[in-house]
Design a protein around this motif. Structure first.
Motif, PDB file in Angstrom:
ATOM      1  N   ASP A 198       0.832  -1.201   0.000  1.00 16.81           N
ATOM      2  CA  ASP A 198       0.000   0.000   0.000  1.00 16.81           C
ATOM      3  C   ASP A 198       0.871   1.258   0.000  1.00 16.81           C
ATOM      4  N   THR A 199       1.968   1.202   0.764  1.00 14.53           N
ATOM      5  CA  THR A 199       2.910   2.329   0.812  1.00 14.53           C
ATOM      6  C   THR A 199       4.327   1.793   0.915  1.00 14.53           C
ATOM      7  N   LEU A 200       5.235   2.443   0.197  1.00 14.95           N
ATOM      8  CA  LEU A 200       6.659   2.115   0.278  1.00 14.95           C
ATOM      9  C   LEU A 200       7.401   3.317   0.836  1.00 14.95           C
ATOM     10  N   TYR A 201       8.158   3.093   1.918  1.00 20.38           N
ATOM     11  CA  TYR A 201       8.965   4.147   2.541  1.00 20.38           C
ATOM     12  C   TYR A 201      10.427   3.895   2.198  1.00 20.38           C
ATOM     13  N   ILE A 202      11.132   4.950   1.828  1.00 15.78           N
ATOM     14  CA  ILE A 202      12.517   4.821   1.379  1.00 15.78           C
ATOM     15  C   ILE A 202      13.415   5.639   2.296  1.00 15.78           C
ATOM     16  N   GLY A 203      14.297   4.959   3.032  1.00 12.21           N
ATOM     17  CA  GLY A 203      15.208   5.630   3.944  1.00 12.21           C
ATOM     18  C   GLY A 203      16.651   5.316   3.598  1.00 12.21           C
ATOM     19  N   GLY A 204      17.547   5.692   4.505  1.00 13.49           N
ATOM     20  CA  GLY A 204      18.971   5.481   4.273  1.00 13.49           C
ATOM     21  C   GLY A 204      19.605   6.680   3.580  1.00 13.49           C
ATOM     22  N   GLY A 205      20.904   6.852   3.792  1.00  6.11           N
ATOM     23  CA  GLY A 205      21.598   8.017   3.263  1.00  6.11           C
ATOM     24  C   GLY A 205      21.541   8.172   1.758  1.00  6.11           C
ATOM     25  N   ASN A 206      21.478   7.051   1.025  1.00  6.97           N
ATOM     26  CA  ASN A 206      21.493   7.141  -0.431  1.00  6.97           C
ATOM     27  C   ASN A 206      20.122   7.399  -1.051  1.00  6.97           C
ATOM     28  N   SER A 207      19.097   7.507  -0.209  1.00 10.25           N
ATOM     29  CA  SER A 207      17.782   7.890  -0.746  1.00 10.25           C
ATOM     30  C   SER A 207      17.846   9.302  -1.344  1.00 10.25           C
ATOM     31  N   ASP A 208      18.800  10.104  -0.867  1.00  8.03           N
ATOM     32  CA  ASP A 208      18.981  11.459  -1.408  1.00  8.03           C
ATOM     33  C   ASP A 208      19.493  11.447  -2.840  1.00  8.03           C
ATOM     34  N   GLU A 209      20.014  10.296  -3.292  1.00  4.15           N
ATOM     35  CA  GLU A 209      20.592  10.205  -4.632  1.00  4.15           C
ATOM     36  C   GLU A 209      19.559   9.855  -5.703  1.00  4.15           C
ATOM     37  N   LEU A 210      18.326   9.580  -5.307  1.00  5.47           N
ATOM     38  CA  LEU A 210      17.278   9.265  -6.281  1.00  5.47           C
ATOM     39  C   LEU A 210      16.911  10.528  -7.060  1.00  5.47           C
ATOM     40  N   THR A 211      16.868  10.413  -8.388  1.00  5.26           N
ATOM     41  CA  THR A 211      16.653  11.594  -9.227  1.00  5.26           C
ATOM     42  C   THR A 211      15.341  11.561 -10.008  1.00  5.26           C
ATOM     43  N   PHE A 212      14.605  10.474  -9.952  1.00  4.84           N
ATOM     44  CA  PHE A 212      13.387  10.345 -10.744  1.00  4.84           C
ATOM     45  C   PHE A 212      12.148  10.500  -9.860  1.00  4.84           C
ATOM     46  N   LYS A 213      11.026  10.755 -10.499  1.00 12.01           N
ATOM     47  CA  LYS A 213       9.774  10.964  -9.778  1.00 12.01           C
ATOM     48  C   LYS A 213       9.256   9.650  -9.213  1.00 12.01           C
ATOM     49  N   LEU A 214       8.846   9.685  -7.950  1.00 15.80           N
ATOM     50  CA  LEU A 214       8.319   8.503  -7.291  1.00 15.80           C
ATOM     51  C   LEU A 214       6.805   8.436  -7.418  1.00 15.80           C
ATOM     52  N   ASP A 215       6.259   7.224  -7.305  1.00 14.31           N
ATOM     53  CA  ASP A 215       4.806   7.056  -7.308  1.00 14.31           C
ATOM     54  C   ASP A 215       4.209   7.748  -6.070  1.00 14.31           C
ATOM     55  N   LYS A 216       2.921   8.009  -6.115  1.00 12.02           N
ATOM     56  CA  LYS A 216       2.251   8.705  -5.012  1.00 12.02           C
ATOM     57  C   LYS A 216       2.310   7.934  -3.702  1.00 12.02           C
ATOM     58  N   ASN A 217       2.405   6.614  -3.783  1.00 10.90           N
ATOM     59  CA  ASN A 217       2.445   5.809  -2.554  1.00 10.90           C
ATOM     60  C   ASN A 217       3.874   5.420  -2.164  1.00 10.90           C
ATOM     61  N   MET A 218       4.840   6.222  -2.607  1.00 10.23           N
ATOM     62  CA  MET A 218       6.243   6.034  -2.227  1.00 10.23           C
ATOM     63  C   MET A 218       6.730   7.314  -1.546  1.00 10.23           C
ATOM     64  N   LYS A 219       7.368   7.175  -0.380  1.00 10.16           N
ATOM     65  CA  LYS A 219       7.772   8.350   0.393  1.00 10.16           C
ATOM     66  C   LYS A 219       9.215   8.231   0.871  1.00 10.16           C
ATOM     67  N   ILE A 220       9.963   9.338   0.771  1.00 11.36           N
ATOM     68  CA  ILE A 220      11.298   9.407   1.343  1.00 11.36           C
ATOM     69  C   ILE A 220      11.178   9.722   2.840  1.00 11.36           C
ATOM     70  N   VAL A 221      11.926   8.996   3.675  1.00  8.12           N
ATOM     71  CA  VAL A 221      11.934   9.257   5.115  1.00  8.12           C
ATOM     72  C   VAL A 221      13.379   9.456   5.568  1.00  8.12           C
ATOM     73  N   THR A 222      13.552  10.115   6.715  1.00  8.64           N
ATOM     74  CA  THR A 222      14.886  10.454   7.195  1.00  8.64           C
ATOM     75  C   THR A 222      15.344   9.504   8.293  1.00  8.64           C
ATOM     76  N   ASN A 223      16.653   9.527   8.589  1.00  5.15           N
ATOM     77  CA  ASN A 223      17.187   8.743   9.695  1.00  5.15           C
ATOM     78  C   ASN A 223      16.550   9.152  11.016  1.00  5.15           C
ATOM     79  N   ALA A 224      16.297  10.453  11.162  1.00  2.00           N
ATOM     80  CA  ALA A 224      15.667  10.944  12.397  1.00  2.00           C
ATOM     81  C   ALA A 224      14.264  10.363  12.557  1.00  2.00           C
ATOM     82  N   ASP A 225      13.545  10.214  11.439  1.00  5.35           N
ATOM     83  CA  ASP A 225      12.226   9.580  11.493  1.00  5.35           C
ATOM     84  C   ASP A 225      12.353   8.123  11.925  1.00  5.35           C
TER      85      ASP A 225
END
Length: 252
Positions: A198-225
Motif C-alpha cells: 500500500d505504501t513504500l517508505y525509502i530511507g537510508g543516506g542514499n535515498s537522497d541520490e534518487l533523481t526520478f519521480k516517485l509514485d504517489k504511494n512512495m515516500k522518502i523518510v529520514t534517519n531521524a524519522d
C-alpha cells in the motif's frame, strides 16, 4: 520513586556501516535531544562497536531502556548475519545481553530496517520500508505490526549478483549516479510487482541520490524519522505483556 510509563526515556541506537547514531526518545517517540553520531569503528567487531556506543552516549541524559537497530538478521536479540560489518565477528552474538551488561539497562535489538519501519509507518495496510545505505535493508509491516524479517538483500537479482551488490553503496560509487538510478527503477518495479504494498517508505543516506519521480504511494523518510522506532519497540513489548497477562487471568 517508580516512574510512570509516560515518563520513561528510551536510548535509541542505529548501527550503520559508516556511522552509529543515537538519541533519547520519550514513550511517544518524540526526540528529547538531537540525534548524535560517531563513525563505525574498523574493524566493526562487537567489542569495538560497544566501545564506540559507550563513547557516543557517555554524556547523554538519563534513560531507562535501550533499543537498537542492527544491519543484519537478528533473532531474539542474537545476531545471525552482519554482511556489512562482518558476519564472522557477529554470528550468534547476543548483542542485547552485551549492551545490557555494558550500559546497565534493558535492551532490545532488531534489524535496522525493522526499527526504521516502526518509526515511519502509518499503520494502515501492507507497508514496506527499504533502506539505501551501505547495503539494502527491507522491512514489512501489516497494520503497524512487524511481519517476519527476510534478508531480501541477499536474493539474486541476476546470476551471481545480489540486491546488495546491485544497489548498495559500492555499486553507487562504482557505476555512478545515473546508472544506479536506472537500477533503482528496476528494483522498484520488482518490489511493486512482488509485494503489491500500500505504501513504500525509502530511507537510508542514499535515498537522497534518487533523481526520478516517485509514485504517489512512495515516500522518502529520514534517519531521524526512523530512529523513533526505538520507542515503538517498547510500546509493542508492553502491549504484548498486557495481552499475555490478560489471557493468563482466570475468568469467573
Amino acid at each position: 520513586m517508580k516512574k510512570t510509563p509516560s515518563q520513561l526515556r528510551v536510548l535509541s541506537i542505529d548501527i550503520g556501516g559508516s556511522h552509529i547514531k543515537a538519541t533519547i526518545l520519550n514513550k511517544k517517540g518524540d526526540l528529547k535531544m538531537e540525534y548524535d553520531k560517531i563513525p563505525t569503528p574498523a574493524p566493526a567487531n562487537p567489542d569495538n562497536v560497544i566501545k564506540a556506543i559507550n563513547t557516543l552516549v557517555k554524556d547523554f541524559p538519563a534513560y531507562d531502556k535501550i533499543s537498537v537497530g542492527f544491519p543484519g538478521y537478528v533473532k531474539n536479540g542474537v545476531v545471525k548475519t552482519a554482511p556489512n560489518l562482518g558476519t564472522d565477528y557477529w554470528a550468534d552474538v547476543d548483542l542485547s545481553k552485551k549492551l545490557e551488561k555494558a550500559l546497565g539497562k534493558p535492551a532490545q535489538v532488531v534489524n535496522d530496517a525493522d526499527m526504521q519501519g516502526l518509526g515511519v509507518v502509518a499503520g494502515k495496510g501492507l507497508e514496506m520500508v527499504i533502506t539505501l545505505g551501505t547495503g539494502f535493508g527491507t522491512a514489512l509491516l501489516m497494520d503497524g505490526h512487524l511481519l517476519p524479517h527476510f534478508e531480501l538483500a541477499h536474493l539474486p537479482i541476476k546470476e551471481g549478483i545480489t540486491y546488495d551488490n546491485y544497489i548498495g553503496e559500492k555499486a553507487l560509487e562504482k557505476e555512478g549516479k545515473e546508472k544506479w538510478n536506472k537500477r533503482m527503477k528496476k528494483v522498484f518495479k520488482i518490489l511493486k510487482t512482488v509485494f503489491n504494498y500500500d505504501t513504500l517508505y525509502i530511507g537510508g543516506g542514499n535515498s537522497d541520490e534518487l533523481t526520478f519521480k516517485l509514485d504517489k504511494n512512495m515516500k522518502i523518510v529520514t534517519n531521524a524519522d526512523g530512529i523513533k522506532g526505538g520507542a515503538r519497540l517498547w510500546r509493542d513489548d508492553e502491549s504484548e505483556s498486557k495481552t499475555k497477562r490478560k489471557l493468563a487471568t482466570p475468568t469467573e
